[in-house]
Design an enzyme around this catalytic site. Sequence first.
Site, PDB file in Angstrom:
ATOM      1  N   ARG A  31      37.573  90.854  34.765  1.00 49.21           N
ATOM      2  CA  ARG A  31      38.747  91.154  35.606  1.00 49.21           C
ATOM      3  C   ARG A  31      38.924  90.144  36.729  1.00 49.21           C
ATOM      4  O   ARG A  31      39.313  90.513  37.841  1.00 49.21           O
ATOM      5  CB  ARG A  31      38.636  92.550  36.213  1.00 49.21           C
ATOM      6  CG  ARG A  31      38.797  93.681  35.227  1.00 49.21           C
ATOM      7  CD  ARG A  31      40.258  93.974  34.943  1.00 49.21           C
ATOM      8  NE  ARG A  31      40.385  94.924  33.854  1.00 49.21           N
ATOM      9  CZ  ARG A  31      40.582  96.229  34.028  1.00 49.21           C
ATOM     10  NH1 ARG A  31      40.689  96.717  35.229  1.00 49.21           N
ATOM     11  NH2 ARG A  31      40.691  97.005  32.984  1.00 49.21           N
ATOM     12  N   ARG A  35      44.305  92.633  40.793  1.00 50.78           N
ATOM     13  CA  ARG A  35      44.939  93.060  42.046  1.00 50.78           C
ATOM     14  C   ARG A  35      44.233  92.626  43.320  1.00 50.78           C
ATOM     15  O   ARG A  35      44.800  92.701  44.398  1.00 50.78           O
ATOM     16  CB  ARG A  35      45.110  94.585  42.042  1.00 50.78           C
ATOM     17  CG  ARG A  35      46.300  95.019  41.219  1.00 50.78           C
ATOM     18  CD  ARG A  35      46.349  96.515  41.073  1.00 50.78           C
ATOM     19  NE  ARG A  35      45.182  96.971  40.317  1.00 50.78           N
ATOM     20  CZ  ARG A  35      44.894  98.241  40.074  1.00 50.78           C
ATOM     21  NH1 ARG A  35      45.653  99.190  40.580  1.00 50.78           N
ATOM     22  NH2 ARG A  35      43.846  98.559  39.366  1.00 50.78           N
ATOM     23  N   ARG A  44      52.839  89.990  39.683  1.00 49.83           N
ATOM     24  CA  ARG A  44      52.952  91.346  39.121  1.00 49.83           C
ATOM     25  C   ARG A  44      54.227  92.025  39.625  1.00 49.83           C
ATOM     26  O   ARG A  44      54.949  92.655  38.851  1.00 49.83           O
ATOM     27  CB  ARG A  44      51.693  92.122  39.511  1.00 49.83           C
ATOM     28  CG  ARG A  44      51.693  93.593  39.257  1.00 49.83           C
ATOM     29  CD  ARG A  44      51.287  93.911  37.827  1.00 49.83           C
ATOM     30  NE  ARG A  44      50.791  95.273  37.739  1.00 49.83           N
ATOM     31  CZ  ARG A  44      51.570  96.353  37.784  1.00 49.83           C
ATOM     32  NH1 ARG A  44      52.878  96.228  37.918  1.00 49.83           N
ATOM     33  NH2 ARG A  44      51.033  97.555  37.690  1.00 49.83           N
ATOM     34  N   ASP A  81      45.401  93.164  27.611  1.00 48.12           N
ATOM     35  CA  ASP A  81      44.679  94.425  27.786  1.00 48.12           C
ATOM     36  C   ASP A  81      44.208  94.925  26.433  1.00 48.12           C
ATOM     37  O   ASP A  81      44.829  94.639  25.403  1.00 48.12           O
ATOM     38  CB  ASP A  81      45.572  95.478  28.450  1.00 48.12           C
ATOM     39  CG  ASP A  81      44.723  96.617  29.002  1.00 48.12           C
ATOM     40  OD1 ASP A  81      44.161  96.473  30.099  1.00 48.12           O
ATOM     41  OD2 ASP A  81      44.567  97.644  28.299  1.00 48.12           O
ATOM     42  N   TYR A 157      40.990 106.123  24.141  1.00 48.71           N
ATOM     43  CA  TYR A 157      42.285 106.168  24.850  1.00 48.71           C
ATOM     44  C   TYR A 157      43.384 106.691  23.936  1.00 48.71           C
ATOM     45  O   TYR A 157      44.278 107.417  24.365  1.00 48.71           O
ATOM     46  CB  TYR A 157      42.655 104.775  25.377  1.00 48.71           C
ATOM     47  CG  TYR A 157      41.777 104.336  26.526  1.00 48.71           C
ATOM     48  CD1 TYR A 157      42.073 104.715  27.829  1.00 48.71           C
ATOM     49  CD2 TYR A 157      40.655 103.555  26.314  1.00 48.71           C
ATOM     50  CE1 TYR A 157      41.270 104.326  28.894  1.00 48.71           C
ATOM     51  CE2 TYR A 157      39.842 103.155  27.361  1.00 48.71           C
ATOM     52  CZ  TYR A 157      40.158 103.551  28.649  1.00 48.71           C
ATOM     53  OH  TYR A 157      39.360 103.177  29.694  1.00 48.71           O
TER      54      TYR A 157
HETATM   55  O1  1CP Z   1      40.789  89.311  33.969  1.00 53.93           O
HETATM   56  C1  1CP Z   1      40.445  89.909  32.937  1.00 53.93           C
HETATM   57  O2  1CP Z   1      39.334  90.450  32.792  1.00 53.93           O
HETATM   58  C2  1CP Z   1      41.385  89.861  31.735  1.00 53.93           C
HETATM   59  C3  1CP Z   1      42.297  90.912  31.535  1.00 53.93           C
HETATM   60  C4  1CP Z   1      41.865  92.343  31.211  1.00 53.93           C
HETATM   61  C5  1CP Z   1      40.832  92.833  30.380  1.00 53.93           C
HETATM   62  C6  1CP Z   1      39.744  92.049  29.676  1.00 53.93           C
HETATM   63  C7  1CP Z   1      42.590  93.456  31.674  1.00 53.93           C
HETATM   64  C8  1CP Z   1      43.742  93.370  32.599  1.00 53.93           C
HETATM   65  N1  1CP Z   1      42.082  94.573  31.088  1.00 53.93           N
HETATM   66  C9  1CP Z   1      40.995  94.236  30.306  1.00 53.93           C
HETATM   67  C10 1CP Z   1      40.154  95.104  29.479  1.00 53.93           C
HETATM   68  C11 1CP Z   1      40.269  96.579  29.611  1.00 53.93           C
HETATM   69  N2  1CP Z   1      41.389  97.342  29.802  1.00 53.93           N
HETATM   70  C12 1CP Z   1      39.169  97.461  29.437  1.00 53.93           C
HETATM   71  C13 1CP Z   1      37.773  97.018  29.069  1.00 53.93           C
HETATM   72  C14 1CP Z   1      36.998  96.490  30.211  1.00 53.93           C
HETATM   73  C15 1CP Z   1      36.742  97.436  31.365  1.00 53.93           C
HETATM   74  O3  1CP Z   1      36.053  98.445  31.166  1.00 53.93           O
HETATM   75  O4  1CP Z   1      37.225  97.134  32.452  1.00 53.93           O
HETATM   76  C16 1CP Z   1      39.648  98.766  29.583  1.00 53.93           C
HETATM   77  C17 1CP Z   1      38.843 100.048  29.492  1.00 53.93           C
HETATM   78  C18 1CP Z   1      41.054  98.689  29.825  1.00 53.93           C
HETATM   79  C19 1CP Z   1      41.993  99.819  29.978  1.00 53.93           C
HETATM   80  C20 1CP Z   1      42.720  99.717  31.258  1.00 53.93           C
HETATM   81  N3  1CP Z   1      43.754  98.845  31.483  1.00 53.93           N
HETATM   82  C21 1CP Z   1      42.461 100.384  32.474  1.00 53.93           C
HETATM   83  C22 1CP Z   1      41.327 101.388  32.697  1.00 53.93           C
HETATM   84  C23 1CP Z   1      41.777 102.777  32.516  1.00 53.93           C
HETATM   85  C24 1CP Z   1      40.669 103.779  32.813  1.00 53.93           C
HETATM   86  O5  1CP Z   1      40.135 104.388  31.884  1.00 53.93           O
HETATM   87  O6  1CP Z   1      40.345 103.951  33.987  1.00 53.93           O
HETATM   88  C25 1CP Z   1      43.379  99.941  33.417  1.00 53.93           C
HETATM   89  C26 1CP Z   1      43.542 100.383  34.836  1.00 53.93           C
HETATM   90  C27 1CP Z   1      44.177  98.943  32.774  1.00 53.93           C
HETATM   91  C28 1CP Z   1      45.245  98.107  33.383  1.00 53.93           C
HETATM   92  C29 1CP Z   1      44.855  96.719  33.675  1.00 53.93           C
HETATM   93  N4  1CP Z   1      44.400  95.820  32.708  1.00 53.93           N
HETATM   94  C30 1CP Z   1      44.155  94.600  33.296  1.00 53.93           C
HETATM   95  C31 1CP Z   1      44.482  94.721  34.694  1.00 53.93           C
HETATM   96  C32 1CP Z   1      44.388  93.601  35.700  1.00 53.93           C
HETATM   97  C33 1CP Z   1      44.900  96.048  34.912  1.00 53.93           C
HETATM   98  C34 1CP Z   1      45.409  96.619  36.242  1.00 53.93           C
HETATM   99  C35 1CP Z   1      46.903  96.679  36.123  1.00 53.93           C
HETATM  100  C36 1CP Z   1      47.703  96.384  37.356  1.00 53.93           C
HETATM  101  O7  1CP Z   1      48.026  95.240  37.665  1.00 53.93           O
HETATM  102  O8  1CP Z   1      48.099  97.377  37.967  1.00 53.93           O
END
Ligand code: 1CP
Length: 363
Positions: A31, A35, A44, A81, A157
């Site tokens: 990540r 944010r 964003r 994602d 999910y």
């Molecule tokens: O920078 C990076 O790492 C690349 C982009 C990336 C990756 C690899 C994002 C962007 N998401 C992910 C993987 C991801 N997404 C995982 C696996 C890794 C981990 O555990 O963190 C999971 C479980 C998700 C699902 C997801 N997408 C969540 C979690 C939901 C939960 O169960 O709590 C969330 C909040 C997202 C949205 C998301 N994806 C990525 C970002 C930067 C965000 C936040 C969105 C925003 O800008 O508001």
Amino acid sequence: MAVKPGTAPKGRLLQPFAGQSLATPPIWLMRQAGRYLPEYRAVRAKAGGFLDLVYNPALAADVTLQPIRRYGFDAAILFSDILVVPDALGQPLRFAEGEGPLLEPIGDVKNLSRLRASATRPKFQLVAETVQRLRQDLPSETALIGFCGAPWTVATYMVEGKGSKDQAAARLWAYRDRDGFQKLIDLLVEVSIDYLTCQVEAGADVLQIFDTWAGSLPDDEFDRWVVEPTKAIVAAMKEKHPDVPIVGFPRGAGGAALWYVTETGVDGLGCDTAMPPYMMGEAFDGELRTFGPTGKEKIVIQGNLDPLLLVVGGPAMEERVTEILDLMAGKPFIFNLGHGIVPQTPPENVARLVELVRAWKAG
Ligand code: 1CP
């Protein structure tokens, strides 16, 4: 410098996979785009929703590059994602402000007929376009990481319709109707192979499989839903692209991580925050040699600073960083966090972390 697909000079990130331990390990952070960066929040806001950003190749490439410009990490990770896969399959995804991902839950096997592997093309194509842009715009020494969610984690999910604390809906379905749940997992294996292939063919150098909820399963279920599907994905990718290293991140696997490594054939193990560094170092090395015939007597270890230490910074963070580096000295190692950067992380702490890792030399 512009780099054509497939001709990228191999950077520092790839060296541990070739069995070389570097005096100073490569570093990237899960990540790393997100944010906590003001420039991410600006793009964003311009994009509108999170998915508008993910499916806009120019903006997605731009936010992927933001942490590279700021910190010069050894790798960029494609901005996308893991839930793009269900979305592309026809289970529409939305991100409600402040609520995380929302999908219409798949209650049982009857709903699977609505999902189509053949429907994924247009959305996967947009992700491939982002990768192609990145291949052109990244510095030649920066590796590009592509990724997918592991079938188990993505399924949690899809079945729950959102994030959950115990993944109960998917676990219950898997117990009540193993064959039905297997159909969902098989579909996800097939589509994940497609998704990763698309990314490699567009220019990704390394792949990571995120299994965030691997730790919620007992051992027999872990074997069935974490190990077997991951093994199938790794085997298919190795057949097509044997030179592209694959890192598995079975978060929460604990003692089963070793089993995961030997069975799935991953080249690297992403270690979560709770994995003791002594296991990452001595124990894994020794046990992998004892367990033998994986052909992987050395695997690359990646990890595992607590993301909350990156929020705190200062001596608490610095002490732990040095401890991890000392323990992993001389091993094929990539510095990372044990899970993703959290939004309240001060960007200057990330700069300090990179400086510390870069200044450290195996003593
Ligand atoms: O920078 C990076 O790492 C690349 C982009 C990336 C990756 C690899 C994002 C962007 N998401 C992910 C993987 C991801 N997404 C995982 C696996 C890794 C981990 O555990 O963190 C999971 C479980 C998700 C699902 C997801 N997408 C969540 C979690 C939901 C939960 O169960 O709590 C969330 C909040 C997202 C949205 C998301 N994806 C990525 C970002 C930067 C965000 C936040 C969105 C925003 O800008 O508001």
